[in-house]
Scaffold this motif. Structure first.
Motif, PDB file in Angstrom:
ATOM      1  N   ARG A   1      -4.604  -0.847  -2.822  1.00 14.01           N
ATOM      2  CA  ARG A   1      -4.385  -0.089  -1.582  1.00 14.01           C
ATOM      3  C   ARG A   1      -5.282  -0.664  -0.498  1.00 14.01           C
ATOM      4  O   ARG A   1      -6.480  -0.796  -0.675  1.00 14.01           O
ATOM      5  CB  ARG A   1      -4.684   1.392  -1.795  1.00 14.01           C
ATOM      6  CG  ARG A   1      -3.791   1.977  -2.847  1.00 14.01           C
ATOM      7  CD  ARG A   1      -3.379   3.415  -2.603  1.00 14.01           C
ATOM      8  NE  ARG A   1      -2.559   3.856  -3.726  1.00 14.01           N
ATOM      9  CZ  ARG A   1      -1.233   3.801  -3.755  1.00 14.01           C
ATOM     10  NH1 ARG A   1      -0.566   3.369  -2.689  1.00 14.01           N
ATOM     11  NH2 ARG A   1      -0.563   4.180  -4.806  1.00 14.01           N
TER      12      ARG A   1
ATOM     13  N   PRO B   1      -5.845   0.308   3.142  1.00 14.68           N
ATOM     14  CA  PRO B   1      -5.523   1.271   4.210  1.00 14.68           C
ATOM     15  C   PRO B   1      -5.644   0.701   5.624  1.00 14.68           C
ATOM     16  O   PRO B   1      -5.094   1.283   6.557  1.00 14.68           O
ATOM     17  CB  PRO B   1      -6.560   2.392   4.003  1.00 14.68           C
ATOM     18  CG  PRO B   1      -7.109   2.188   2.624  1.00 14.68           C
ATOM     19  CD  PRO B   1      -6.989   0.731   2.339  1.00 14.68           C
TER      20      PRO B   1
ATOM     21  N   ARG C   1     -12.632  -1.954   1.361  1.00 13.67           N
ATOM     22  CA  ARG C   1     -11.806  -1.218   0.391  1.00 13.67           C
ATOM     23  C   ARG C   1     -12.230  -1.385  -1.062  1.00 13.67           C
ATOM     24  O   ARG C   1     -11.720  -0.673  -1.912  1.00 13.67           O
ATOM     25  CB  ARG C   1     -10.322  -1.584   0.571  1.00 13.67           C
ATOM     26  CG  ARG C   1      -9.959  -2.996   0.249  1.00 13.67           C
ATOM     27  CD  ARG C   1      -8.469  -3.268   0.455  1.00 13.67           C
ATOM     28  NE  ARG C   1      -8.148  -4.641   0.118  1.00 13.67           N
ATOM     29  CZ  ARG C   1      -7.962  -5.083  -1.108  1.00 13.67           C
ATOM     30  NH1 ARG C   1      -8.031  -4.268  -2.135  1.00 13.67           N
ATOM     31  NH2 ARG C   1      -7.682  -6.357  -1.312  1.00 13.67           N
TER      32      ARG C   1
ATOM     33  N   THR D   1       0.831  -1.213   0.000  1.00 18.27           N
ATOM     34  CA  THR D   1       0.000   0.000   0.000  1.00 18.27           C
ATOM     35  C   THR D   1       0.860   1.255   0.000  1.00 18.27           C
ATOM     36  O   THR D   1       0.474   2.285  -0.554  1.00 18.27           O
ATOM     37  CB  THR D   1      -0.936  -0.044   1.236  1.00 18.27           C
ATOM     38  OG1 THR D   1      -1.751  -1.210   1.115  1.00 18.27           O
ATOM     39  CG2 THR D   1      -1.820   1.186   1.348  1.00 18.27           C
ATOM     40  N   GLU D   2       2.052   1.143   0.616  1.00 24.77           N
ATOM     41  CA  GLU D   2       2.935   2.313   0.706  1.00 24.77           C
ATOM     42  C   GLU D   2       3.743   2.546  -0.576  1.00 24.77           C
ATOM     43  O   GLU D   2       4.376   3.583  -0.720  1.00 24.77           O
ATOM     44  CB  GLU D   2       3.892   2.131   1.900  1.00 24.77           C
ATOM     45  CG  GLU D   2       3.158   2.312   3.224  1.00 24.77           C
ATOM     46  CD  GLU D   2       3.837   1.622   4.396  1.00 24.77           C
ATOM     47  OE1 GLU D   2       5.014   1.203   4.256  1.00 24.77           O
ATOM     48  OE2 GLU D   2       3.183   1.486   5.443  1.00 24.77           O
TER      49      GLU D   2
ATOM     50  N   ALA E   1       1.484   0.915  -6.309  1.00 25.38           N
ATOM     51  CA  ALA E   1       0.848  -0.229  -5.636  1.00 25.38           C
ATOM     52  C   ALA E   1      -0.194  -0.900  -6.532  1.00 25.38           C
ATOM     53  O   ALA E   1      -0.935  -0.219  -7.241  1.00 25.38           O
ATOM     54  CB  ALA E   1       0.191   0.250  -4.346  1.00 25.38           C
TER      55      ALA E   1
END
Ligand SMILES: C[S@@+](CC[C@H](N)C(=O)[O-])C[C@H]1O[C@@H](n2cnc3c(N)ncnc32)[C@H](O)[C@@H]1O
Length: 272
Positions: A24, A26, A97, A16-17, A21
Motif C-alpha cells: 500500500r 498511500p 510507508r 493500492t486500491e 494489494a
C-alpha cells in the motif's frame, strides 16, 4: 525524463486500491494526480496491440518489483543495515510507508526537478517520514558519491542500495560506472536491489514505442549472465524472473511463458 516516475506512481496508486494489494502506497495517488495522471479515469487505450501489451507488462512488472524490493529492504533492515540509498528515487515513498528501525537514514538521489515536485506534494499531503530522510539533488552521471558523502552518507558502514526502474535508461558505460561507484561506496555486508530490463525487451517493445513514452527511452538490457556480471563487481547476487516472483506472490502472470517476454529482471545482492 522524470515523468516516468509519475507513471510509476500511477501504477502504485492503482495497486493500492486493490483489495489484495501486494503493498500500500498511500502517497502514490497524490503524486500521480499532481503530475496530471489521475487514477480515476482509465489510462488512454492505445489502438496498437503491441503497445497495449507493453503497458500491461510494464504495470505488472512495477507491482512485482515494488513488492520484491520492499521485502529486500525489510530484510536489510533486519540484518542491521541503517543506511538506505535510493538511486533515481523518483516518487518512491518507502521513507513514508515502511517501518524503519531507529537510527535509519534514507537518502533519495535524483535530479533537482523531480525532487522539488515531490517535496511540494509531500508538503501538501503533510507527509511525515518514518526515518531520517535526506534528499540529494545530483545527476547520476556526475560526482554523486561526493554529493552523497557531503549529505552524510558513511561508506564505512553498510548500505542497502536500490536502483529501481533506472538502469534501463542509462547507457552501458553509465551503468558500468554506476556499479563501480556503488561498489566503491559499499562496506562489506552492504546489499543491493536492482531491476534490469530483460534481454530483447527493447527490440520487442522499445523500438516500436510511441515517441516520448518511457519505453522509447529504454537503452540498456541486462547482460546474459547478470550473476556473473555482478560477481565481477564484487557482489554475490541472485537473480529472479518476474514470472517466478509473480507466482510466488500469488499473482501468476497470465501470459504464455516465454523467457524473454516481460520487461524486468530482479536482482538481490550482497557485497562480499
Ligand atoms: C522510472 S523512474 C523510477 C523511479 C523510482 N525508482 C521508482 O521505481 O518509483 C526513473 C527515475 O530515475 C531518475 N533518473 C534517470 N536518470 C537519472 C540521472 N542521470 N540522474 C539522476 N536521476 C536520474 C529519473 O529522474 C526518475 O525519477
Amino acid at each position: 525524463m522524470w515523468a516516468t516516475a509519475v507513471g510509476v506512481a500511477r501504477v502504485r496508486a492503482r495497486e493500492t486500491e486493490r483489495e489484495n494489494a501486494l503493498f500500500r502506497d498511500p502517497l502514490a495517488r497524490a503524486f500521480a494526480t499532481a503530475g496530471g495522471l489521475g487514477t480515476s479515469s482509465p489510462p488512454p487505450q492505445p489502438g496498437d496491440e503491441v503497445e497495449r501489451r507493453r503497458r500491461l507488462g510494464v504495470a505488472t512488472s512495477i507491482v512485482i518489483r515494488t513488492k520484491f524490493l520492499d521485502d529486500l529492504l525489510r530484510q536489510a533492515a533486519a540484518s542491521g543495515i541503517r543506511q538506505v540509498v535510493l538511486l533515481g528515487a523518483g516518487m518512491d515513498s518507502r521513507a513514508f510507508r515502511l517501518d524503519w528501525p531507529e537510527g535509519t537514514r534514507l537518502f533519495e538521489v535524483d535530479t533537482a526537478e523531480p525532487l522539488e515536485f515531490k517535496a511540494s506534494v509531500l508538503r501538501r499531503e503533510r507527509a511525515e517520514a518514518r526515518c531520517e530522510r535526506i534528499t540529494v539533488a545530483v545527476d547520476l552521471r556526475e560526482d554523486w558519491p561526493g554529493a552523497l558523502i557531503a549529505a552524510g552518507h558513511d561508506p564505512a558502514a553498510p548500505t542497502v542500495w536500490i536502483a529501481e526502474g533506472l538502469l534501463i535508461y542509462l547507457s552501458e558505460d553509465a551503468v558500468e560506472l554506476l556499479l563501480a561507484r556503488i561498489s566503491a561506496q559499499s562496506a562489506p555486508g552492504s546489499r543491493m536491489g536492482l531491476t534490469l530490463g530483460s534481454r530483447g525487451v527493447i527490440e520487442r517493445f522499445g523500438t516500436r514505442a510511441e515517441p516520448g513514452s518511457a519505453a522509447s527511452m529504454w537503452v540498456w538490457e541486462m547482460p546474459d549472465d547478470p550473476v556473473a556480471w555482478l560477481a565481477g563487481h564484487g557482489w554475490e547476487a541472485s537473480s529472479h524472473t518476474l514470472r517466478e516472483r509473480a507466482a510466488a506472490y500469488g499473482r501468476p502472470l497470465t501470459t504464455t511463458p516465454q523467457p524473454e517476454e516481460q520487461p524486468g529482471g530482479l536482482i538481490s545482492a550482497v557485497r562480499r
